[in-house]
Motif scaffolding. Structure first.
Motif, PDB file in Angstrom:
ATOM      1  N   SER A 160       0.867  -1.175   0.000  1.00 44.43           N
ATOM      2  CA  SER A 160       0.000   0.000   0.000  1.00 44.43           C
ATOM      3  C   SER A 160       0.906   1.228   0.000  1.00 44.43           C
ATOM      4  O   SER A 160       2.111   1.116   0.220  1.00 44.43           O
ATOM      5  CB  SER A 160      -0.873  -0.015   1.241  1.00 44.43           C
ATOM      6  OG  SER A 160      -0.044   0.195   2.366  1.00 44.43           O
ATOM      7  N   CYS A 161       0.311   2.401  -0.206  1.00 46.28           N
ATOM      8  CA  CYS A 161       1.131   3.624  -0.235  1.00 46.28           C
ATOM      9  C   CYS A 161       1.906   3.775   1.068  1.00 46.28           C
ATOM     10  O   CYS A 161       3.076   4.122   1.069  1.00 46.28           O
ATOM     11  CB  CYS A 161       0.263   4.854  -0.385  1.00 46.28           C
ATOM     12  SG  CYS A 161      -0.716   4.880  -1.837  1.00 46.28           S
ATOM     13  N   GLN A 162       1.208   3.534   2.156  1.00 49.49           N
ATOM     14  CA  GLN A 162       1.833   3.729   3.470  1.00 49.49           C
ATOM     15  C   GLN A 162       3.014   2.757   3.648  1.00 49.49           C
ATOM     16  O   GLN A 162       4.092   3.161   4.071  1.00 49.49           O
ATOM     17  CB  GLN A 162       0.784   3.489   4.558  1.00 49.49           C
ATOM     18  CG  GLN A 162       1.278   3.656   5.969  1.00 49.49           C
ATOM     19  CD  GLN A 162       1.600   5.120   6.303  1.00 49.49           C
ATOM     20  OE1 GLN A 162       0.857   6.023   5.901  1.00 49.49           O
ATOM     21  NE2 GLN A 162       2.696   5.343   6.986  1.00 49.49           N
ATOM     22  N   GLU A 163       2.801   1.509   3.271  1.00 52.35           N
ATOM     23  CA  GLU A 163       3.888   0.529   3.398  1.00 52.35           C
ATOM     24  C   GLU A 163       5.063   0.902   2.505  1.00 52.35           C
ATOM     25  O   GLU A 163       6.224   0.776   2.876  1.00 52.35           O
ATOM     26  CB  GLU A 163       3.385  -0.870   3.001  1.00 52.35           C
ATOM     27  CG  GLU A 163       2.463  -1.501   4.026  1.00 52.35           C
ATOM     28  CD  GLU A 163       1.700  -2.680   3.443  1.00 52.35           C
ATOM     29  OE1 GLU A 163       1.227  -3.490   4.232  1.00 52.35           O
ATOM     30  OE2 GLU A 163       1.567  -2.777   2.197  1.00 52.35           O
ATOM     31  N   TYR A 183       5.910   3.843   1.630  1.00 53.69           N
ATOM     32  CA  TYR A 183       6.618   4.968   2.231  1.00 53.69           C
ATOM     33  C   TYR A 183       7.612   4.480   3.288  1.00 53.69           C
ATOM     34  O   TYR A 183       8.773   4.888   3.310  1.00 53.69           O
ATOM     35  CB  TYR A 183       5.584   5.924   2.838  1.00 53.69           C
ATOM     36  CG  TYR A 183       6.169   7.017   3.678  1.00 53.69           C
ATOM     37  CD1 TYR A 183       6.979   8.001   3.106  1.00 53.69           C
ATOM     38  CD2 TYR A 183       5.924   7.082   5.053  1.00 53.69           C
ATOM     39  CE1 TYR A 183       7.522   9.018   3.872  1.00 53.69           C
ATOM     40  CE2 TYR A 183       6.466   8.092   5.823  1.00 53.69           C
ATOM     41  CZ  TYR A 183       7.268   9.056   5.236  1.00 53.69           C
ATOM     42  OH  TYR A 183       7.815  10.049   6.003  1.00 53.69           O
ATOM     43  N   THR A 184       7.159   3.566   4.137  1.00 53.66           N
ATOM     44  CA  THR A 184       8.043   3.017   5.170  1.00 53.66           C
ATOM     45  C   THR A 184       9.229   2.311   4.526  1.00 53.66           C
ATOM     46  O   THR A 184      10.371   2.449   4.961  1.00 53.66           O
ATOM     47  CB  THR A 184       7.270   1.999   6.042  1.00 53.66           C
ATOM     48  OG1 THR A 184       5.959   2.493   6.244  1.00 53.66           O
ATOM     49  CG2 THR A 184       7.960   1.740   7.339  1.00 53.66           C
ATOM     50  N   HIS A 185       8.924   1.560   3.478  1.00 52.69           N
ATOM     51  CA  HIS A 185       9.975   0.824   2.772  1.00 52.69           C
ATOM     52  C   HIS A 185      11.010   1.796   2.171  1.00 52.69           C
ATOM     53  O   HIS A 185      12.214   1.588   2.298  1.00 52.69           O
ATOM     54  CB  HIS A 185       9.310   0.001   1.665  1.00 52.69           C
ATOM     55  CG  HIS A 185      10.258  -0.858   0.916  1.00 52.69           C
ATOM     56  ND1 HIS A 185      10.690  -2.076   1.390  1.00 52.69           N
ATOM     57  CD2 HIS A 185      10.881  -0.684  -0.270  1.00 52.69           C
ATOM     58  CE1 HIS A 185      11.529  -2.599   0.529  1.00 52.69           C
ATOM     59  NE2 HIS A 185      11.656  -1.773  -0.492  1.00 52.69           N
ATOM     60  N   LEU A 186      10.517   2.871   1.572  1.00 55.91           N
ATOM     61  CA  LEU A 186      11.436   3.836   0.947  1.00 55.91           C
ATOM     62  C   LEU A 186      12.301   4.516   2.005  1.00 55.91           C
ATOM     63  O   LEU A 186      13.489   4.779   1.770  1.00 55.91           O
ATOM     64  CB  LEU A 186      10.642   4.892   0.172  1.00 55.91           C
ATOM     65  CG  LEU A 186       9.934   4.366  -1.077  1.00 55.91           C
ATOM     66  CD1 LEU A 186       9.013   5.417  -1.666  1.00 55.91           C
ATOM     67  CD2 LEU A 186      10.962   3.930  -2.125  1.00 55.91           C
ATOM     68  N   LYS A 187      11.690   4.766   3.159  1.00 51.39           N
ATOM     69  CA  LYS A 187      12.474   5.390   4.233  1.00 51.39           C
ATOM     70  C   LYS A 187      13.638   4.482   4.627  1.00 51.39           C
ATOM     71  O   LYS A 187      14.756   4.937   4.842  1.00 51.39           O
ATOM     72  CB  LYS A 187      11.572   5.623   5.457  1.00 51.39           C
ATOM     73  CG  LYS A 187      10.960   7.007   5.469  1.00 51.39           C
ATOM     74  CD  LYS A 187      10.547   7.475   6.851  1.00 51.39           C
ATOM     75  CE  LYS A 187       9.794   6.484   7.650  1.00 51.39           C
ATOM     76  NZ  LYS A 187       9.097   6.976   8.807  1.00 51.39           N
ATOM     77  N   LYS A 188      13.358   3.175   4.672  1.00 53.26           N
ATOM     78  CA  LYS A 188      14.405   2.207   5.049  1.00 53.26           C
ATOM     79  C   LYS A 188      15.544   2.240   4.037  1.00 53.26           C
ATOM     80  O   LYS A 188      16.710   2.217   4.399  1.00 53.26           O
ATOM     81  CB  LYS A 188      13.820   0.794   5.075  1.00 53.26           C
ATOM     82  CG  LYS A 188      12.953   0.525   6.250  1.00 53.26           C
ATOM     83  CD  LYS A 188      13.490  -0.687   7.054  1.00 53.26           C
ATOM     84  CE  LYS A 188      12.768  -0.789   8.359  1.00 53.26           C
ATOM     85  NZ  LYS A 188      11.326  -1.058   8.181  1.00 53.26           N
ATOM     86  N   ILE A 189      15.146   2.276   2.765  1.00 49.29           N
ATOM     87  CA  ILE A 189      16.189   2.264   1.731  1.00 49.29           C
ATOM     88  C   ILE A 189      17.075   3.499   1.858  1.00 49.29           C
ATOM     89  O   ILE A 189      18.299   3.419   1.791  1.00 49.29           O
ATOM     90  CB  ILE A 189      15.547   2.194   0.336  1.00 49.29           C
ATOM     91  CG1 ILE A 189      14.912   0.822   0.177  1.00 49.29           C
ATOM     92  CG2 ILE A 189      16.563   2.477  -0.765  1.00 49.29           C
ATOM     93  CD1 ILE A 189      14.344   0.562  -1.179  1.00 49.29           C
TER      94      ILE A 189
END
Ligand SMILES: Nc1nc2c(ncn2[C@@H]2O[C@H](COP(=O)(O)OP(=O)(O)OP(=O)(O)O)[C@@H](O)[C@H]2O)c(=O)[nH]1
Ligand SMILES: [Mg+2]
Length: 1136
Positions: A185-188, A190-196
């Motif tokens: 989902s968009c929210q997930e 976003y979290t994933h991109l933050k990790k990267i």
């Protein structure tokens, strides 16, 4: 639903999608060569950049979009064509193998930019190509796959960019995979991109911290030197440097404008700047505020119409999700997942874009998606805007980078001659005016088919040429008409015109031989280079001080040059603009540009510095990350074609930055490459381009190392060995072999000390081999550069020269010494670091020669560290020459170069010299005296004796005979000592338990849970060892890190791919050497061992197998029975 409500909704939707407005201001179009030539002069608006990433993260696909923005390829083909992968094998294998450059044009408002873009390969085998690309650039686009995140090569390329001091920007690519594959989902997402982002920044952070600490240490050292320092007991706060240093600009963060989110394959990409402008218009919030809040923990309070902090704590959608990702997710849902025609039409109309009806009806929804995205959020715009804004122009070269480029090896920048130091300004100014000195760096040579050069290419005729031809044809026609009318007298003239015509056509289609031409891949750092200009070619060892002193002042490359070492002259026959697959000829190229140069193949092998000034130093050599390790022997199918093969290999050597070509002592032609894929490419090149012959290629030659280990405590069935037994095991083989061979000049005592006397009985050496601790081994191996520099410094000091050593080098040497001291502790190693005599083989290898003679003092190898104290003074004083010192070192070098097991180099062995005396009648009692005095007195005595005999023959004759005798006894002694030392080392080695060491690869394999078992299976079969396994967050992928012997690695990647149906693909990187635990000489000795392994011990002894394979290859004696299993063969035949 009433009409007004519907209208409102429509309006809202329209606003939502109107994200494109801002991007309309920038226009790009097809570009002509003339325009690029004009842009080359405007240095402020030049960007030299490369695209770096792990393999398959989408560099070439992204480059395609950028190339398409210039109209060079159609935007429909962008992503499919992979235009910069011009080689056939690159296209068929789908990976880039060579870096290639293209010049692009970009207009941002009124400003026009020239982008010299270099696409680099991501496969680890070709990392040397990355080095050649990075050197010529000022900035880099680092691409990271949104699913895979930071991979091993991502770290390597970030480090390479860091080492070359170039600025990176980030593109997180393959965003579509988050939607389509991972179904986040968009929210997930976003979290994933933050990790990267965190992962990437962690790599940069580590690099930065180490640099600050290094600089800090350097500063402290300098202060110490200047005498400012700190009292002895002051504790320095190392972390203070870190706190002071501002590192915010280094990190990637969307609000800094140095991150673009993209899907190169679908043709879209954006930075938050673009969205900030759009929403500022729409929502009436200042763009600057949005820029700071679109990324991060902020949310939109709908009631208060304000942006608030703390989205996560309050469970709100962050702005990035609400305003940015939502739009994209909705688009994918409408176009690809639901294929909702109505919604698509609404989206298209709200975005005010036009989509061809053909695309709207296309059966593949991706076509429609690309059509929409390439107009709405074109990836090229987002990336190129970021590049122009965030990457430096050639004018912004920092002084630090220049100094680093100019200080080669151990030399300090301020130790360079004045004239050379002045050139620093030339680099910084990057001026193209006439009197600016031309400085060029060639980072690689690449081969192109001569027919493809612009001089020989058939080009379309220009309007004038067509007119000219037409005129000529008309004339001819007229002439013919006249000729027809008149008599045959006019015949001559007609032929003349015909010949004219012929020459015109012939010139265009002149047949060319199948030949390769080498073009230098280069950058102009200063001045304007002109076609045909003569220039100095500076080799890597060229010393500007020497050049300046031996060349007349004001001497230029057009003058005849006296023979200065490592300096030659060359003229640049042609200059080219690099346009991917095409080259365009240029007349001149101003500073700050990347270019191709023809006509250097005779003077430049792989890389070089070119300058009109002999004061210019050679620029620092490239940093190569890959170690060439896979070697094969090549021979032609038909022996008569040998010269062609030799010629071809020479060309290959020049055309590849990392491949090595050598002829071994055995006469084999050997090719050394970085890995299997690289090997394949080199062989293809050799077969099809450079040698054009049939060849037979040996199996890869696997390198091994030989070492000794501590005596084992347990036997092969884990029974404890008694002391007696241990010695028996060790000496078992030795005794067997020694019975026939060893003469009485060798004695091996039970503790492993080998004493050997030279045949003329003048000298005796006593050597013991001791295994070095593993950590020491590792440090020695990784510090071979430092050791090499140390050795060079020592040679210079020995010759009485003064050496100016840079602080960085001194630091490195002191660091190495401290590390060794730290590790070599205990009674056995007391004071060992100070006593190191030499490193070997090749004077920088991972073996140590140790001076354990109490009576023999020699200058320490670390003397450069204590230039002010006594040891150094000792070395520089005209001390009595230590003639034989060198023989001992040479013997040690020879012994470590090839060991007794299978003539492979040694590793991790310390040879301790415990006895060394010259046993002549006169000197035998003076063991305790210094070696040099012994040798001198020995010689003096001999001279006395001989001259007394010679007196009778008259004085003159006596003198000449003494000389002869002197030469006779002197020369051979040193020679014999070398041989004796070598033999003693070999026997000392054999007196210890010997082991083979195997080269190991590390590999990181990404695989899904289903195929994990099969990956483990393949690893197990090939003696691989899994180091760790973890699940990649946010995905269903596992990352397995394993080590695998190089010997078992051939075909590994292919096998894994096949077994997992292409789901896992490993990259092998050379990592270290590892001792193979089994003893190649082992035979069962105890009853249990017989029971367990059988009389023949014919269960696999891997080490013996490897050792025998190497011996067989080298033509050495292999102790093997030809018919090993005779009885089995008989049984088999009986059964039949
Ligand atoms: N789903 C998806 N696939 C992509 C995207 N970009 C590239 N690819 C695919 O990824 C694969 C590798 O792309 P390349 O552009 O060749 O990757 P590369 O980084 O140049 O690879 P090397 O040069 O070999 O290191 C190709 O199959 C592309 O189609 C993307 O944005 N989304
Ligand atoms: Mg590529």
């Amino acid at each position: 639903m009433d009409a007004s409500c519907c209208r409102k909704k429509k309006k809202k939707r329209r606003k939502k999608w109107r994200v494109r407005k801002k991007t309309k201001a920038f226009v790009m179009g097809p570009v002509s060569v003339d325009k690029i030539i004009a842009l080359q002069r405007n240095t402020t608006n030049i960007r030299n950049l490369c695209i770096l990433a792990h393999v398959d993260h989408g560099k070439t696909t992204l480059a395609d979009s950028l190339v398409a923005s210039n109209g060079i390829i159609s935007s429909r083909l962008a992503g499919k064509l992979r235009y910069l992968d011009s080689r056939e094998d690159e296209q068929s294998r789908g990976i880039t193998m060579k870096s290639s450059a293209i010049s692009l044009h970009f207009s941002k408002g009124d400003e026009e930019y020239l982008l010299n873009l270099i696409d680099s390969p991501g496969h680890v085998d070709f990392s040397s190509e990355v080095s050649t690309a990075v050197r010529l650039c000022d900035g880099a686009i680092v691409v990271v796959d949104a699913v895979e995140g930071v991979c091993p090569q991502t770290q390597v390329v970030l480090r390479q960019a860091w080492l070359e001091n170039i600025r990176p920007v980030l593109v997180i690519n393959k965003m579509d995979r988050l939607i389509m594959e991972l179904k986040l989902s968009c929210q997930e997402a976003y979290t994933h991109l933050k990790k990267i982002l965190e992962q990437v920044n962690a790599v940069t952070g580590t690099l930065f911290t180490s640099k600050v600490l290094e600089e800090r240490a350097e500063k402290v050292k300098e202060e110490e030197k200047e005498g400012k320092n700190l009292s002895g007991d002051q504790v320095y706060d190392w972390s203070s440097g870190l706190e002071e240093a501002d590192d915010s600009h280094l990190y990637f963060s969307p609000d800094q404008g140095n991150v673009v989110f993209a899907s190169a394959i679908d043709g879209w990409g954006f930075s938050i700047q673009q969205f900030a402008y759009i929403y500022s218009e729409r929502m009436g919030i200042k763009a600057e505020v949005l820029l700071k809040t679109l990324w991060g923990d902020f949310y939109l309070d709908a009631k208060a119409k304000r942006i608030m902090k703390g989205a996560e704590a309050k469970g709100k959608k962050p702005l990035f999700v609400q305003l940015v990702l939502n739009n994209i997710w909705n688009l994918y849902e409408a176009v690809v997942m639901r294929r909702d025609q109505d919604r698509v039409e609404k989206v298209v109309s709200s975005l005010e874009i036009k989509v061809a009806p053909r695309d709207l009806r296309h059966s593949d929804p991706k076509v429609l998606l690309s059509a929409i995205c390439s107009q709405w959020l074109p990836v090229s715009q987002a990336v190129l805007l970021m590049v122009c804004d965030k990457l430096p122009s050639p004018l912004n070269m920092t002084a630090e980078r220049v100094e680093r480029l100019m200080s080669v090896g151990a030399h300090r920048f301020d130790s360079l001659p004045d004239q050379t130091q002045k050139l620093k300004m030339a680099f910084i100014q990057c001026s193209s005016v006439d009197n600016a000195p031309v400085i060029i760096f060639v980072s690689k040579m690449f081969a192109v088919d001569t027919k493809a050069l612009p001089q020989y290419r058939q080009r379309p005729l220009s309007q004038e040429e067509i007119a000219q031809r037409r005129e000529l044809a008309r004339q001819r026609h007229a002439e013919r008409m006249v000729a027809d009318k008149t008599v045959a007298g006019n015949h001559k003239e007609v032929t003349h015109i015909d010949a004219n015509m012929e020459s015109l056509t012939l010139k265009d289609s002149k047949p060319l031989q199948d030949k390769e031409t080498f073009i230098a891949f280069a950058r102009v750092y200063s001045g304007t280079v002109k076609k045909g200009q003569r220039i100095f070619v500076l080799g890597p060892k060229y010393d500007p001080a020497q050049g300046l002193s031996s060349l007349p002042e004001g001497c230029s490359a057009t003058d005849c040059v006296s023979d200065v070492p490592h300096l030659s002259c060359c003229s640049m026959e042609s200059l080219y603009l690099l346009m991917g697959r095409e080259l365009e000829e240029l007349e001149e190229v101003p500073a700050g540009n990347v270019l191709g140069i023809g006509g250097l193949e005779e003077c430049v092998l792989k890389s070089a510095t070119l300058s009109v000034s002999p004061a210019c130093p050679p620029l620092t050599p490239l940093n190569f990350e890959a170690t060439p390790i896979v070697r094969v022997a090549i021979e032609p199918k038909h022996p008569s074609e040998m010269p062609k093969l030799v010629h071809g290999m020479r060309l290959l050597n020049q055309a590849d930055p990392c491949a090595e070509v050598l002829i071994q002592e055995t006469g084999e032609h050997v090719l050394v490459t970085a890995g299997e894929v690289h090997l394949q490419r080199c062989l293809d090149d050799l077969r099809e381009r450079f040698a054009k012959i049939e060849m037979s290629v040996s199996k890869p030659i696997i390198p091994f190392r030989e070492t000794v280990v501590r005596p084992p405590k347990v036997d092969m069935v884990n029974e404890e060995l008694g002391k007696q037994q241990k010695v028996a095991v060790i000496h078992q083989v030795k005794e067997e072999s020694s019975q026939g061979r060893l003469s009485d000049s060798i004695q091996v005592d039970p503790s492993g000390l080998v004493t050997l006397t030279t045949p003329n009985r003048l000298a005796t050496v006593g050597i013991r081999a001791i295994p070095l601790p593993q950590d020491v081994n590792r440090i020695l191996e990784s510090s071979s550069d430092v050791i090499r520099t140390l050795e060079q410094i020592n040679i210079s000091l020995r010759e009485g020269k003064t050496v100016d050593i840079s602080l960085r080098t001194l630091e490195a040497i002191a660091g190495l010494k401290a590390q060794l001291e730290n590790l070599l502790q205990g009674r056995k190693w007391r004071n060992a670091v100070e006593r190191i005599w030499a490193f070997g083989p090749r004077r920088n290898g991972p073996n140590i020669l140790l001076n354990s003679l109490k009576a023999y003092k020699r200058p320490s190898v670390w003397q450069c560290l204590s230039q002010d104290d006594k040891t150094y003074q000792d070395g520089s004083q005209p001390a009595a020459p230590r003639e034989f010192d060198n023989s001992i070192v040479s013997g040690f070098q020879l012994a470590t170069l090839s060991g007794p097991m299978c003539e492979e180099p040694l590793m991790g062995v310390c040879f301790s010299v415990e006895r060394w005396d010259i046993q002549s009648s006169a000197a035998s009692e003076r063991d305790s005296m210094k070696e040099d005095s012994i040798s001198h007195e020995t010689l003096a005595d001999r001279r006395l004796e001989e001259s007394s005999e010679d007196m009778a023959a008259g004085p003159s004759q006596a003198i000449s005979r003494t000389e002869a005798a002197l030469a006779d006894c002197y020369g051979p002694v040193s020679g014999q000592l070398i041989a004796a030392m070598k033999e003693a080392c070999r026997h000392a080695f054999q007196a210890q338990p010997q082991r083979l060491m195997a080269a190991m690869y590390t590999c990181e394999i990404m695989a899904t849970a289903e195929v994990l078992g099969r990956v483990y299976g393949v690893l197990g079969r090939r003696e691989g060892r899994v180091l760790h396994e973890e699940m990649k967050e946010g995905t269903d992928m596992f990352i397995i890190k394993a080590v695998l012997p190089v010997a078992e690695s051939f075909g590994f990647a292919d096998e894994i791919r096949k077994r997992t149906s292409g789901l896992a693909s490993p990259q092998l990187v050379f990592s270290h050497w590892e001792v193979i635990s089994s003893d190649p000489y082992w035979v069962p000795t105890t009853e249990e061992e017989y029971l367990h392994f059988g009389e023949k011990a014919d269960s696999v002894n891997q080490a013996l197998k490897y050792m025998n394979a190497v011996r067989r290859r080298k033509g050495l004696y292999v102790e093997e029975k030809i018919v090993e299993y005779a009885e089995k063969q008989r049984t088999l035949s009986k059964n039949k």
